[in-house]
Design a protein around this motif. Structure first.
Motif: not given
Ligand SMILES: Nc1ncnc2c1ncn2[C@@H]1O[C@H](COP(=O)(O)OP(=O)(O)OP(=O)(O)O)[C@@H](O)[C@H]1O
Ligand SMILES: [Mg+2]
Lengths: 295, 280
Positions: A37-44, A266-269
């Motif tokens: 779930k936190s992959a999107p923000i981590l890739s950005e 971000a919240l998932m991160f």
């Protein structure tokens, strides 16, 4: 007859093994889910920037978690600094000094305190601790404080983990054999000397393990802290500043901001961060514990 | 680092005669322990009833009697460890020399307990190093010089014959020693504060025969300088080493006297029965 016993034994051990594996798998699955779930923000945004950046402006796509990390650390550290000496003294008093009837009253009271829902501690914090800080304590140190501060969160949290720590310590200290105490008394030691050099020393590994348990609990505590910490996404510079620990961040915003995909990620991160911190903290302390026990 | 310093110190030190710290000097005349019409009850039920005996100095006194008769309780009363029993009440008096133990203040008790050492039933190494175990009592009573402490540790380890076995690992935890070694360490630990009396509650019952013999022989050797009170279940042990015997039955002292007399010619019928194995 004996066949049945063996079958029973096999079934039992099989069942227990399955349950253990499921519990372990659950941890892994949760970690994996949070990571996905936190992959999107981590890739950005690179991980390092996420952790060290202080700007939190979700609508401008700025996700700096540093204030939340610091908020979590501050609140936890304050809570432990207050609760540890208090709980140690209380437990020493109960096991080494007090008479049986005192213990008969205090032990159940501790159990009740430990099982109160945390929202009650939160209410108590807003009604008592917050005004006390803003009216009585803060004026000595700063010109203005709402009372909704890191200190308030630390105090409330310390009171919450206090009964847990005291019960754990009491358990540890009573497991120290009376013969050992007697040997110390017989040399002419006072109760305090015996408590320090024999009881506390003997329970040191256990004390350490209990503190770890209490910190894990404190790291994740949400509601009570959220009610008194001020929820301001800025790095606190003194105990009279507001703060915003990670669990409060998740609880306050989850469900509202899901229209922004990056915000959700971000919240998932944030959740993943908490998860990893607690996990690493527990594993690391286990290693330290083994070192202490070997001594 | 500490280990190194310790070793170096001990290596340099030659065998000068050991003199205990001035704080721990024995009085010129070894005192007796007097139990005077002593009663003890726990939560209302009487455990010791009107006990009056005098325990002589520089002898081995054995307390014998069937299980549950109050031997351990009497022994505990002698250094007031009985205080730690919940619901305990006492009347009468116990004195070392002329000083009351049973009715003294807490602050006097600390010093009196120093004068009456204890060797427990099962060895109880304190949670510290071998060195720390022996230094502990001395530190409590205000001996702080490192040099002095090292002398003390070495001397008493030698007294109990442990020195050669442990001199290279003084800083390792005392719990790593064998049970027999632990018990000798406990003895050395109580000797280190130079008590006048040594109390031992079945101090050899948890040990193997060889260790048990070593401890027993130590007691015999030590009675020149110390007075020893021991509780024992093994009559043969009492026969071997006792000089003086106290026989207790159901909380009452039935017979007291020189070991020879009590064992050879018991006056009381109960004593005869106990010695012949009819009651146990
Ligand atoms: N803490 C306690 N609470 C209640 N009763 C106790 C306690 N300690 C001892 N007693 C009682 O006091 C009596 C004497 O006990 P004590 O331990 O002195 O016997 P003992 O002669 O040493 O026996 P043993 O040879 O089995 O060690 C027993 O009846 C015991 O049940
Ligand atoms: Mg006993």
């Amino acid at each position: 007859m004996s066949n049945l016993r063996i079958i029973k034994d096999r079934t039992a051990s099989g069942a227990m093994r399955t349950v253990t594996i499921v519990a372990l798998a659950f941890v892994l699955v949760m970690g994996w889910g949070l990571y996905r779930k936190s992959a999107p923000i981590l890739s950005e945004i690179p991980l390092w920037d996420l952790l060290t950046d202080s700007t939190w402006q979700p609508f401008k796509n700025k996700f700096g978690f540093f204030p939340f990390v610091m908020g979590t650390i501050w609140v936890t550290v304050i809570a432990v600094i207050i609760a540890l000496p208090l709980s140690l003294f209380t437990a020493v008093f109960l096991t080494e000094y007090s008479r049986r009837f005192v213990r008969k009253i205090v032990y159940p009271a501790l159990d009740i305190l430990a099982s109160l829902p945390s929202v009650i501690y939160g209410v108590w914090g807003t009604l008592v601790v917050v005004p006390w800080i803003s009216d009585k304590l803060a004026p000595y140190f700063v010109s203005f404080s709402t009372g909704y501060t890191t200190l308030a969160a630390g105090i409330v949290l310390s009171i919450m983990i206090l009964p847990l720590l005291v019960s754990l310590f009491v358990e540890l200290f009573t497991s120290v054999s009376n013969e050992l105490r007697d040997s110390s008394y017989a040399l002419g030691a006072t109760r305090w000397q015996t408590a320090q050099s024999v009881v506390l020393r003997k329970s040191l590994p256990g004390v350490f393990a209990s503190v770890v348990l209490a910190i894990s609990r404190a790291l994740g505590e949400t509601i009570a802290v959220l009610m008194v910490c001020g929820n301001l996404p800025a790095v606190p510079h003194s105990v009279f500043d507001s703060c915003y620990p990670i669990p409060a961040l998740i609880a306050n915003n989850y469900g509202e901001m899901l229209s922004l995909p990056m915000y959700e990620s971000a919240l998932m991160f944030a959740a993943l961060l908490l998860f990893v911190v607690v996990l690493v903290f527990n594993l690391a302390s286990r290693l330290v514990l083994r070192k202490i026990e070997q001594k | 680092m500490r280990k190194f310093i310790l070793r170096k110190f001990f290596a340099n030190d030659n065998n000068e005669a050991f003199v205990p710290d001035a704080k721990f000097k024995h009085p010129d005349v070894a005192p007796e322990l007097t139990v005077d019409h002593f009663n003890l009850s726990i939560e209302g039920s009487p455990i010791l009833k009107d006990v009056s005996v005098t325990i002589p100095a520089n002898k081995i006194t054995c307390i014998i009697g069937p299980s549950g008769c109050g031997k351990s309780t009497l022994l505990k009363s002698l250094n007031r460890l009985s205080d730690t029993i919940e619901g305990v009440k006492t009347t009468g008096d116990i004195r070392i020399g002329d000083t009351s133990i049973a009715n003294c203040s807490m602050s006097d008790l600390v010093e009196l307990r120093r004068r009456i050492g204890l060797v427990p039933q099962r060895p109880t190494p304190l949670p510290m190093s071998i060195y720390g175990n022996i230094a502990y009592g001395c530190k409590i009573h205000g001996v702080s010089s490192r040099r002095e402490l090292r002398k003390i540790v070495r001397h008493y380890l030698k007294v109990v014959g442990l020195w050669d076995e442990v001199k290279d690992r003084l800083t390792s935890p005392a719990t790593k020693l064998s049970i027999g070694q632990q018990q000798r360490l406990c003895l050395a630990r109580s000797l280190a504060v130079e008590p006048e009396f040594i109390l031992a509650d079945e101090a050899t019952s948890a040990l193997d025969p060889v260790s048990s013999k070593i401890v027993e022989d130590l007691f015999v050797k030590l009675k020149e300088q110390y007075s020893i009170v021991m509780v024992t279940h093994t009559l043969r042990q009492a026969l071997r080493i006792a000089d003086y015997v106290i026989f207790i039955y159901m909380g009452e002292v039935i017979e007291v006297g020189d070991a020879q007399q009590v064992f050879k010619n018991p006056k009381n019928e109960l004593t005869q029965k106990y010695l012949s194995g009819a009651i146990s």
